[in-house]
Write an enzyme that holds these catalytic residues in place. Sequence first.
Site, PDB file in Angstrom:
ATOM      1  N   ASN A   9       0.873  -1.187   0.000  1.00 38.41           N
ATOM      2  CA  ASN A   9       0.000   0.000   0.000  1.00 38.41           C
ATOM      3  C   ASN A   9       0.905   1.232   0.000  1.00 38.41           C
ATOM      4  O   ASN A   9       1.488   1.581   1.019  1.00 38.41           O
ATOM      5  CB  ASN A   9      -0.884  -0.013   1.260  1.00 38.41           C
ATOM      6  CG  ASN A   9      -1.668   1.279   1.422  1.00 38.41           C
ATOM      7  OD1 ASN A   9      -1.794   2.055   0.477  1.00 38.41           O
ATOM      8  ND2 ASN A   9      -2.173   1.511   2.623  1.00 38.41           N
ATOM      9  N   TRP A  10       0.993   1.869  -1.165  1.00 41.22           N
ATOM     10  CA  TRP A  10       1.934   2.993  -1.298  1.00 41.22           C
ATOM     11  C   TRP A  10       1.422   4.267  -0.633  1.00 41.22           C
ATOM     12  O   TRP A  10       2.160   5.256  -0.531  1.00 41.22           O
ATOM     13  CB  TRP A  10       2.185   3.293  -2.780  1.00 41.22           C
ATOM     14  CG  TRP A  10       2.898   2.194  -3.531  1.00 41.22           C
ATOM     15  CD1 TRP A  10       3.174   0.919  -3.093  1.00 41.22           C
ATOM     16  CD2 TRP A  10       3.405   2.269  -4.868  1.00 41.22           C
ATOM     17  NE1 TRP A  10       3.815   0.204  -4.077  1.00 41.22           N
ATOM     18  CE2 TRP A  10       3.969   1.014  -5.181  1.00 41.22           C
ATOM     19  CE3 TRP A  10       3.429   3.272  -5.832  1.00 41.22           C
ATOM     20  CZ2 TRP A  10       4.557   0.740  -6.412  1.00 41.22           C
ATOM     21  CZ3 TRP A  10       4.011   3.002  -7.063  1.00 41.22           C
ATOM     22  CH2 TRP A  10       4.571   1.756  -7.342  1.00 41.22           C
ATOM     23  N   LYS A  11       0.159   4.271  -0.243  1.00 40.55           N
ATOM     24  CA  LYS A  11      -0.463   5.487   0.301  1.00 40.55           C
ATOM     25  C   LYS A  11      -0.253   6.651  -0.697  1.00 40.55           C
ATOM     26  O   LYS A  11      -0.249   6.418  -1.899  1.00 40.55           O
ATOM     27  CB  LYS A  11       0.079   5.808   1.691  1.00 40.55           C
ATOM     28  CG  LYS A  11       0.051   4.578   2.600  1.00 40.55           C
ATOM     29  CD  LYS A  11       0.254   4.909   4.025  1.00 40.55           C
ATOM     30  CE  LYS A  11       0.463   3.628   4.808  1.00 40.55           C
ATOM     31  NZ  LYS A  11       0.170   3.771   6.216  1.00 40.55           N
ATOM     32  N   HIS A  95      -9.467   0.874   4.921  1.00 39.85           N
ATOM     33  CA  HIS A  95      -8.181   1.141   5.577  1.00 39.85           C
ATOM     34  C   HIS A  95      -8.423   2.109   6.742  1.00 39.85           C
ATOM     35  O   HIS A  95      -9.233   3.033   6.639  1.00 39.85           O
ATOM     36  CB  HIS A  95      -7.188   1.744   4.571  1.00 39.85           C
ATOM     37  CG  HIS A  95      -5.784   1.789   5.110  1.00 39.85           C
ATOM     38  ND1 HIS A  95      -5.374   2.753   6.000  1.00 39.85           N
ATOM     39  CD2 HIS A  95      -4.724   0.973   4.916  1.00 39.85           C
ATOM     40  CE1 HIS A  95      -4.100   2.524   6.322  1.00 39.85           C
ATOM     41  NE2 HIS A  95      -3.685   1.452   5.676  1.00 39.85           N
ATOM     42  N   GLU A  97      -6.835   4.563   7.823  1.00 40.67           N
ATOM     43  CA  GLU A  97      -6.653   5.990   7.524  1.00 40.67           C
ATOM     44  C   GLU A  97      -7.902   6.567   6.869  1.00 40.67           C
ATOM     45  O   GLU A  97      -8.253   7.727   7.106  1.00 40.67           O
ATOM     46  CB  GLU A  97      -5.404   6.182   6.647  1.00 40.67           C
ATOM     47  CG  GLU A  97      -4.133   6.013   7.467  1.00 40.67           C
ATOM     48  CD  GLU A  97      -2.919   5.552   6.693  1.00 40.67           C
ATOM     49  OE1 GLU A  97      -2.910   5.622   5.450  1.00 40.67           O
ATOM     50  OE2 GLU A  97      -1.953   5.098   7.346  1.00 40.67           O
ATOM     51  N   GLU A 167      -5.127  -5.113  10.604  1.00 42.42           N
ATOM     52  CA  GLU A 167      -4.144  -4.041  10.761  1.00 42.42           C
ATOM     53  C   GLU A 167      -4.411  -3.300  12.068  1.00 42.42           C
ATOM     54  O   GLU A 167      -5.242  -2.359  12.089  1.00 42.42           O
ATOM     55  CB  GLU A 167      -4.252  -3.053   9.595  1.00 42.42           C
ATOM     56  CG  GLU A 167      -3.961  -3.667   8.240  1.00 42.42           C
ATOM     57  CD  GLU A 167      -3.408  -2.636   7.274  1.00 42.42           C
ATOM     58  OE1 GLU A 167      -2.291  -2.851   6.779  1.00 42.42           O
ATOM     59  OE2 GLU A 167      -4.050  -1.599   7.050  1.00 42.42           O
ATOM     60  N   GLY A 173       2.492   2.334  10.555  1.00 39.77           N
ATOM     61  CA  GLY A 173       3.394   3.469  10.384  1.00 39.77           C
ATOM     62  C   GLY A 173       4.096   3.897  11.664  1.00 39.77           C
ATOM     63  O   GLY A 173       4.680   4.975  11.721  1.00 39.77           O
ATOM     64  N   SER A 212       3.607  -2.079  10.167  1.00 37.57           N
ATOM     65  CA  SER A 212       5.064  -2.024  10.304  1.00 37.57           C
ATOM     66  C   SER A 212       5.760  -3.343   9.960  1.00 37.57           C
ATOM     67  O   SER A 212       6.773  -3.702  10.575  1.00 37.57           O
ATOM     68  CB  SER A 212       5.455  -1.552  11.715  1.00 37.57           C
ATOM     69  OG  SER A 212       4.967  -0.238  11.944  1.00 37.57           O
ATOM     70  N   GLY A 233       2.928  -1.086   4.165  1.00 41.42           N
ATOM     71  CA  GLY A 233       2.930   0.320   3.786  1.00 41.42           C
ATOM     72  C   GLY A 233       4.335   0.797   3.459  1.00 41.42           C
ATOM     73  O   GLY A 233       4.865   0.555   2.377  1.00 41.42           O
ATOM     74  N   GLY A 234       4.961   1.452   4.416  1.00 42.62           N
ATOM     75  CA  GLY A 234       6.264   2.094   4.200  1.00 42.62           C
ATOM     76  C   GLY A 234       7.303   1.203   3.535  1.00 42.62           C
ATOM     77  O   GLY A 234       8.043   1.662   2.637  1.00 42.62           O
TER      78      GLY A 234
HETATM   79  C1  PEP Z   1      -0.682   0.191   5.855  1.00 40.14           C
HETATM   80  O1  PEP Z   1      -0.748   1.360   5.520  1.00 40.14           O
HETATM   81  O2  PEP Z   1      -1.583  -0.589   5.508  1.00 40.14           O
HETATM   82  C2  PEP Z   1       0.455  -0.243   6.674  1.00 40.14           C
HETATM   83  C3  PEP Z   1       0.425  -1.439   7.187  1.00 40.14           C
HETATM   84  O3  PEP Z   1       1.493   0.655   6.818  1.00 40.14           O
HETATM   85  P1  PEP Z   1       2.949   0.367   7.484  1.00 40.14           P
HETATM   86  O4  PEP Z   1       3.433  -0.942   6.912  1.00 40.14           O
HETATM   87  O5  PEP Z   1       3.778   1.525   7.067  1.00 40.14           O
HETATM   88  O6  PEP Z   1       2.742   0.260   8.953  1.00 40.14           O
END
Ligand code: PEP
Length: 250
Positions: A9-11, A95, A97, A167, A173, A212, A233-234
Amino acid sequence: MRQKLVAGNWKMYGSRAMTRALVAGLAAEFADGAPCEIAVCPPFPFLEEACRAAGGTPVTVGAQDVSDRDEGAFTGQVSGAMLAEIGCRYAIVGHSERRSLNAEDDALVAAKFLAAQRHGLAPILCVGESLEEREADRTEEVVARQVRAVLAAAGIEAFARAVIAYEPIWAIGTGRTATPEQAQAVHAFIRGLLRAENANIADFVKVLYGGSVKAANAAEIFAMPDVDGGLVGGASLEVEGFASICRAAG
Ligand code: PEP
């Protein structure tokens, strides 16, 4: 045996050039075969580029959101039909967010889940509790509410064409990851909710962990019996780290 899926997930990060390079980089890494199913979920403007670059490779493409509507005067929204037309396979729905920053409630998330499926996309349904909810011992209550809202709207059969991502919000994040045991406990709980409706579908559906995930912790989390890969994500924004996470799912 469920094949694992690792989805990035590049956001709101990336560019056209980065999309091309990242998908080509993953394709080159796994030219001799991928260790798991791999998906990238770039921002909307780069989805078509990602689909083009992913053609003929083991990489698939998903959107980070989808409208609950099929067509009409809904400024700024993107329909499932549009995503399917350019070659997307997945759409993330719910999600955390979007639940928090865009005030998406369980009913809207369920409507988006249904809209994705109407157009042949597999929804990746995100669920998870806040830190406050975990500390109040309300994790199962929150996750059950989020899953049951979709079960009530879509029915258990719909989960045969969907993916769930657990999640925990406190792990997204933040660099703070659920322990493999914490993840396993919630994943087993989610599968149990589905098993109460249909055991075959419960055994079939992929439940990803997100929060994470990185190359250093992926293998121990993915080794848990009810963890079928990750939503990342990151760590999905550069080829080497993301490819290592994919290898950990092999
Ligand atoms: C996400 O945005 O779905 C996520 C899991 O982010 P991160 O891996 O950066 O915690």
